[in-house]
Design an enzyme around this catalytic site. Structure first.
Site, PDB file in Angstrom:
ATOM      1  N   HIS A 248       7.668   9.629   7.988  1.00 21.94           N
ATOM      2  CA  HIS A 248       7.674  10.826   7.167  1.00 21.94           C
ATOM      3  C   HIS A 248       8.850  11.685   7.614  1.00 21.94           C
ATOM      4  O   HIS A 248       8.698  12.839   8.001  1.00 21.94           O
ATOM      5  CB  HIS A 248       6.335  11.569   7.265  1.00 21.94           C
ATOM      6  CG  HIS A 248       5.757  11.881   5.930  1.00 21.94           C
ATOM      7  ND1 HIS A 248       5.019  12.986   5.653  1.00 21.94           N
ATOM      8  CD2 HIS A 248       5.841  11.208   4.760  1.00 21.94           C
ATOM      9  CE1 HIS A 248       4.643  12.983   4.389  1.00 21.94           C
ATOM     10  NE2 HIS A 248       5.135  11.910   3.826  1.00 21.94           N
TER      11      HIS A 248
ATOM     12  N   ARG B  99      -5.074   7.107   5.991  1.00 22.01           N
ATOM     13  CA  ARG B  99      -5.677   6.583   4.755  1.00 22.01           C
ATOM     14  C   ARG B  99      -5.356   5.118   4.551  1.00 22.01           C
ATOM     15  O   ARG B  99      -6.198   4.343   4.121  1.00 22.01           O
ATOM     16  CB  ARG B  99      -5.207   7.404   3.545  1.00 22.01           C
ATOM     17  CG  ARG B  99      -5.931   8.725   3.397  1.00 22.01           C
ATOM     18  CD  ARG B  99      -5.683   9.362   2.051  1.00 22.01           C
ATOM     19  NE  ARG B  99      -4.285   9.657   1.811  1.00 22.01           N
ATOM     20  CZ  ARG B  99      -3.616  10.667   2.355  1.00 22.01           C
ATOM     21  NH1 ARG B  99      -4.220  11.493   3.201  1.00 22.01           N
ATOM     22  NH2 ARG B  99      -2.336  10.871   2.086  1.00 22.01           N
ATOM     23  N   ASP B 100      -4.119   4.712   4.880  1.00 22.90           N
ATOM     24  CA  ASP B 100      -3.779   3.298   4.742  1.00 22.90           C
ATOM     25  C   ASP B 100      -4.742   2.427   5.545  1.00 22.90           C
ATOM     26  O   ASP B 100      -5.038   1.302   5.166  1.00 22.90           O
ATOM     27  CB  ASP B 100      -2.348   3.041   5.242  1.00 22.90           C
ATOM     28  CG  ASP B 100      -1.309   3.362   4.182  1.00 22.90           C
ATOM     29  OD1 ASP B 100      -1.652   3.327   2.986  1.00 22.90           O
ATOM     30  OD2 ASP B 100      -0.153   3.635   4.544  1.00 22.90           O
TER      31      ASP B 100
ATOM     32  N   HIS C 292      11.757   3.476  -1.531  1.00 22.77           N
ATOM     33  CA  HIS C 292      10.544   3.633  -0.744  1.00 22.77           C
ATOM     34  C   HIS C 292       9.453   2.666  -1.189  1.00 22.77           C
ATOM     35  O   HIS C 292       8.761   2.073  -0.375  1.00 22.77           O
ATOM     36  CB  HIS C 292      10.050   5.080  -0.864  1.00 22.77           C
ATOM     37  CG  HIS C 292       8.903   5.394   0.030  1.00 22.77           C
ATOM     38  ND1 HIS C 292       9.077   5.812   1.330  1.00 22.77           N
ATOM     39  CD2 HIS C 292       7.573   5.315  -0.168  1.00 22.77           C
ATOM     40  CE1 HIS C 292       7.899   5.993   1.882  1.00 22.77           C
ATOM     41  NE2 HIS C 292       6.962   5.704   0.997  1.00 22.77           N
TER      42      HIS C 292
END
Lengths: 731, 224
Positions: free
Chosen positions: A95, A116-117, A49
């Site tokens: 996700h 948030r990114d 990831h």
């Protein structure tokens, strides 16, 4: 202080998902046995990831640069210049596994993470999108997963106040044991006020803001909890829980702080939490970072360094601040009732040093941790090509209009209204084209500009022929944006595949990437960021290769947008592009005949480019009232979707040179349907460019008529189209 | 026209309503933080939509007990017009400025769609220029918009001509199709739909503008 020590056994190494070779590399870098905390940090940073170890060699093939790209891959999100001193910032992220385990929280935290990114970089988020894939509608888990995922996406996005404006949803048994939840956020910022993750300024404070750190999400992917814990209860990984209310406060607080001259670097704590944020900031800045973990705001007592570093608690940010700005920053966080803690400082050591309870818990050289992460050029087996299927080799339906109704009321082409009405798609007041069309169109506040946004992929094509499928995913997204009149500018990709250690899966991956890269290049549609999600399989059953493309385009004058609804009677419908009746790997074959065969339609990228540019020109010149790209289900489905959106019927004539069902449902690429008041001009202009254009017929009435005598009332199609989801969900 | 817009943690439609007010001719509204205890001079107070305090506990319940609310209640007593939209309507009910309560939607799901409203009374500063029976299409976006009041309260609302808007196609199960109600002095309006998101011709939705124009003309008339 001394280095805390726990004996690292081969079992502990294996539980952390590191191979013996990878662990040897850890020993090389450290020059000694790592502490448990250090091992945990290597484990997450070198996870698939975070490290992209199986995909990195292939991702280099993507074109990432064009003059309007301000920031390509490698930051929290990509940034493009949209003119007038403004930038669009966006990214997509998966996700998948958490959403399968716990659909509401999994999907909700997926939305939270991608938001948030984007706001980390200084943007106010203005739109969310999502691409969802579920198993067969009649699979026992499907209904529960659909209901949870949709509620989770809505629950988070609605509360933070960002409209969810577009998406796609597909059902296929290949996703029975592994659904896909890909979430995308688009934000706006001033082009000269973009914030990056590069730590700088020796001695500058490292500041933690947002929610407290708990034990949620610790090492969920790689750690079997019980074996190596002294206190297994304390280290049990759990699914992260989202709190959109805190996220909303965090957005407002960060944007308020960003308006001050306070922030040197900022990074959200997403996957691998405090570990990846601190490592990435120091790596990008070529600095070191010292953190005192006793200062991290925690939700539970007795958390260890290991747990604090690997927690994936949500709604947290890490910043490097200018020293003179700390009081201002503290005041803003206090106003928004968020935690604020100075937990460390930037150093010139090039090392990440963590202390807790008077002990050094980790002391890792940052640069080798990042640059010497494993990279695998995994063996791959190209997918064997399928035979091309002539239209005559396919089965015709007994009744064309009944087949149409079955498609329009089936799992994959039915109305998604049940989903998008649970999303606040109108907040901010700028949504000019809503979900349900091609791309959605959202105005750029205080300007006449708008962004056109779409997410697309056709996994069955990617499975049949990864290169063509990869091209098609990019081309369809580009086409959807074009169909609104907008100029596509850049894309983000979410590459969802099975186990890369299997050569045939790696072959799908490689093929899709090659095809996508070719399309990006020819269409001037660069990749500015994205996400890779591998190991999407259950009990050896991989998902269909699903490289989702999320695209952004710009429309200089929002009033020039066109919807798919034609809105008036008596308009001429024109099919643009060549229809050869290509039924290989089509929606018709799969959903009506139950057959998965034939090569998918080839994508001629130069033709896509030429056709799309011509369509956009016609729209810009005001010649087009409505436009829809032709994709799943072919020209008849495209016209039907326009008619349903318009609530006005149409009367169209088939091409007598093709079998009727192949004309109707064939999926040749580079095609559009337009509705116009000026058919002669449109056809002439396209003829001058050597682009085929055929008048299909006229809009009007309350029925859909094909040729002489095949007629169905629009109401009965609408009933089937709108009925699928409520019936599936038992309403 | 000077307007104040309350902002709680979790409020999210404050900018939307500010734009609608400015389009209707208001000066740039003042945003008033929930911790404040006094309001700037205001011809209109707006309690906007959102999820104040996350809608944790009960929608609007915590916001209704904010430090700013005594000043709002005091202004209401003086007859300052107050407009509560969506979460703002919930806050006004929780604070006692309006009767009744907003329960979970009958379908138990969040719903965002266009609805058609019918103006049920012209007798208020918010609707004076809209004919009774006038229809407007504006969006709803809520999870808890199912208006309920006990029979006595409902009778008082109906007998007092205090239902401001009714749904033509009820999206949430509200009793008597109620979409918006007025206070006894007719100067507090709470409504679930979002007229502020239908005020811009360039976006293609304008039916909500009439409400804001009505407010602006009423308040300018009063000031003159």
């Amino acid at each position: 202080m001394t280095i805390a020590n726990t004996a690292i056994t081969p079992e502990i190494v294996a539980e952390h998902g590191l191979t013996p070779d990878e662990y040897d590399r850890v020993l090389d870098i450290m020059g000694r046995e790592p502490t448990l905390t250090e091992l945990g940090i290597f484990s997450v940073m070198w996870s698939e990831h975070c490290s992209y170890k199986s995909s990195r060699v292939w991702l280099k093939k993507f074109p990432t640069e064009r003059p309007w790209v301000i920031q390509g891959p490698g930051e929290n999100a990509g940034v493009i210049d949209i003119g007038d001193g403004l930038a669009a910032i966006f990214k997509i992220e998966s996700h998948n596994h958490p959403s399968f385990i716990e659909p509401y929280q999994g999907a909700a935290t997926g939305v939270g993470g991608i938001l948030r990114d984007v706001f980390t970089m200084g943007a106010r988020p203005i739109a969310n999108l999502n691409a969802l894939r579920f198993g067969a509608p009649d699979h026992p888990k499907t209904k529960h997963l659909v209901s949870g995922v949709v509620a989770g996406i809505g629950g988070y996005g609605n509360c933070v106040g960002v409209p969810t404006v577009a998406g796609e949803t597909e059902f296929d048994p290949a996703y029975n044991g592994n659904i896909l939840v890909n979430a995308m956020t688009v934000g706006l910022a001033r082009a000269d006020r973009i914030f990056y993750a590069k730590a700088a300024g020796i001695g500058n404070p490292v500041v933690y803001v947002g929610a407290k750190t708990g034990r949620d999400g610790i090492h969920g992917a790689t750690m079997a909890s019980a074996e190596f814990n002294e206190d297994s209860e304390e280290k049990r990984p759990t699914v992260q829980v989202g709190d959109p209310f805190t996220e909303k406060l965090l957005i407002e607080a960060c944007l308020e702080l960003m308006a001050e001259d306070a922030i040197v670097a900022i990074q959200d704590m997403g996957a691998a939490g405090l570990t990846s944020s601190s490592v990435e900031m120091s790596d990008k800045g070529g600095t070191g970072i010292d953190l005192d973990l006793d200062k991290v705001p925690v939700r539970e007592e007795g958390m260890t360094a290991y747990e604090i570093m690997l927690s994936e608690s949500q709604e947290r940010m890490l910043m490097v601040l200018k020293p003179e700005a700390t009081e201002k920053a503290r005041a803003i966080m206090e106003k928004w009732e968020l935690d604020y803690a100075e937990i460390g400082f930037v150093t010139d050591t090039g090392r990440l040093r963590l202390s807790k309870d008077g002990e050094i818990k980790a002391d890792i050289p940052v640069q080798p941790l990042v640059s010497q992460s494993p990279v695998y050029d995994r063996p791959y087996l190209p997918t064997p090509p399928r035979a091309v299927l002539a239209p005559e080799e396919t089965t015709a339906p007994g009744d064309l209009m009944q087949a149409l109704v079955r498609l329009m009321g089936g799992p994959n082409l039915s109305s998604r209204r049940w989903i998008w009405e649970q999303y606040d798609h109108l907040i901010m007041g700028d949504t000019a084209i809503r979900p349900g069309g091609d791309a959605s169109v959202v105005r750029v506040r205080d300007t006449d500009k708008a962004l056109a946004l779409s997410v697309d992929c056709t996994p069955r094509y990617c499975y049949a022929d990864p290169v063509q499928g990869g091209r098609q995913a990019v081309a369809e997204c580009w086409r959807n944006i074009t169909a609104t009149g907008a100029q596509p500018l850049a894309m983000t990709d979410n590459l969802n595949f099975g186990n890369p250690e299997r050569p045939e899966i790696m072959g799908q991956f490689a093929g899709c990437v090659v095809g996508m890269a070719e399309a990006c290049d020819v269409l001037d549609f660069p990749v500015i960021g994205g996400n890779v999600s591998l190991y999407n399989e259950t009990a050896g059953q991989a998902i269909l290769p699903t490289p989702v493309v999320g695209g952004v385009g710009v429309l200089d004058d929002i009033e020039k947008r066109v919807p798919i609804a034609y809105g008036a009677e008596g308009l001429t419908l024109i099919e643009i592009g060549a229809n050869t009746g290509w039924l290989g790997s089509s929606r018709y074959l799969r959903d009506i005949e139950g057959e998965d065969k034939g090569a998918p339609p080839p994508v001629d990228l130069a033709l896509e480019r030429k056709t799309g540019d011509a369509v956009r020109g016609l729209i810009a010149d005001g010649l087009i009232e409505a436009c829809h790209d032709i994709s799943d289900g072919g020209v008849l489905v495209a016209v039907t979707e326009m008619a349903l959106a318009s609530r006005i019927g149409a009367d169209i004539a088939p091409d007598a040179a093709l079998p009727l069902h192949a004309w109707a449902f064939g999926e040749d690429q580079a095609r559009y349907v337009v509705a116009t008041n000026a058919p002669d001009t449109v056809i002439e202009r396209l003829a001058a460019l050597d682009i085929p254009a055929t008048s299909l017929g006229k809009t009007g009435g309350t029925t859909l008529t094909v040729g002489s005598g095949m007629t169905i009332s629009l109401d009965s199609v609408a009933e089937a189209h709108e009925g699928f989801f409520p019936t599936l969900m038992g309403e | 026209m000077k307007s104040s817009i309350l902002v709680f943690p979790g409020t999210n439609r404050e900018r939307d309503v500010a734009h609608a007010l400015v389009r209707a001719g208001s000066a740039e509204p003042a945003y008033v933080w929930h911790h404040d205890t006094s309001l700037p001079p205001s011809d209109l107070i707006v309690v906007p939509g959102g999820f104040a305090h996350g809608d944790y506990l009960r929608c609007g319940a915590m916001a209704a007990r904010s430090p700013i609310m005594p000043a709002v209640i005091e202004a209401a007593a003086k007859g300052v017009p107050i407009l509560g939209i969506c979460n703002g309507f919930q806050v006004l009910c929780e604070s006692g400025l309006l009767p009744g309560a907003l329960m979970r939607n009958a379908a138990l799901k969040f719903v965002c769609r266009d609805v058609t409203l019918e103006v049920a009374t012209s007798d208020s500063p918010f609707t004076h220029s809209l004919a009774k029976g006038h229809r407007m299409t504006v969006p709803v976006a809520h999870h808890d918009g199912n208006y309920f009041a006990d029979p006595e309260t409902l009778k008082a609302l109906e007998d007092g001509d205090r239902v401001a808007f009714r749904y033509v196609d009820n999206p949430n199960g509200s009793i008597n199709d109620i979409a918006g109600i007025l206070s006894e002095n007719r100067r507090v309006l709470g409504m679930m739909p979002h007229p502020e998101n239908a005020t811009d011709p360039k976006i293609g939705r304008i039916d909500g503008q009439g409400l804001f124009t009505a407010i602006a003309t009423a308040l300018e008339g009063a000031a003159a």
